[in-house]
Design an enzyme around this catalytic site. Structure first.
Site, PDB file in Angstrom:
ATOM      1  N   CYS A  80       0.838  -1.205   0.000  1.00 13.30           N
ATOM      2  CA  CYS A  80       0.000   0.000   0.000  1.00 13.30           C
ATOM      3  C   CYS A  80       0.875   1.258   0.000  1.00 13.30           C
ATOM      4  O   CYS A  80       1.577   1.526   0.975  1.00 13.30           O
ATOM      5  CB  CYS A  80      -0.922  -0.046   1.230  1.00 13.30           C
ATOM      6  N   CYS A  86       0.210   3.742   2.796  1.00 11.60           N
ATOM      7  CA  CYS A  86       0.689   3.168   4.060  1.00 11.60           C
ATOM      8  C   CYS A  86       2.186   3.426   4.216  1.00 11.60           C
ATOM      9  O   CYS A  86       2.653   3.781   5.297  1.00 11.60           O
ATOM     10  CB  CYS A  86       0.423   1.663   4.116  1.00 11.60           C
TER      11      CYS A  86
END
Length: 138
Positions: A63, A66
């Site tokens: 991600c 993230c």
């Protein structure tokens, strides 16, 4: 006699409040200054129960947002009284499901073991500091 009993009751209540505040301050002082990698459900519960304020980051290695958020969370862990816990949603899918994670990153703030705030998506440091500050004891 009634006034004496009432004064003693008030004193006892105040002592209890001071004891609880001292416990919270001691727990906050023992907050890790780096994010804690959660190793499973039991460890997750232990972290949330042990620390008065825990910001949980549900993330995945693939991600992008993230990865961009990671340095901010390291700063939050180092500079605030909150404990930052990281849950890899690929490794701990059931834990992510139990907490209703549908998008990444998802941040859940726990205060005294209970979830009180949920943020989904990239967040800036000021927002995270404000969310934590809103839930710190006076």
């Amino acid at each position: 006699m009634d006034e004496t009993d009432e004064l003693e009751r008030i004193r006892e209540k105040k002592r209890e409040e001071l004891r609880k505040r001292a416990e919270r301050e001691q727990q906050a002082a023992s907050s890790p200054d780096t994010p804690v990698s959660v190793t499973g459900s039991g460890h997750f519960q232990e972290v949330v129960d042990r620390h008065p304020i825990v910001l949980v980051d549900f993330y995945a290695d693939w991600c992008g947002p993230c990865q961009m958020l990671a340095p901010t969370l390291e700063t939050i862990a180092a500079e605030t009284t909150a404990t930052v816990a990281k849950v890899d949603t690929d490794a701990h899918q059931r834990l992510a499901q139990q907490h209703g994670v549908q998008g990444l990153p998802t941040l859940v703030l726990f205060v005294d073991g209970e979830p009180v705030e949920r943020l989904v998506g990239m967040q800036n440091e000021a927002t995270l500091r404000q969310v934590i500050s809103n839930h710190q004891p006076a």
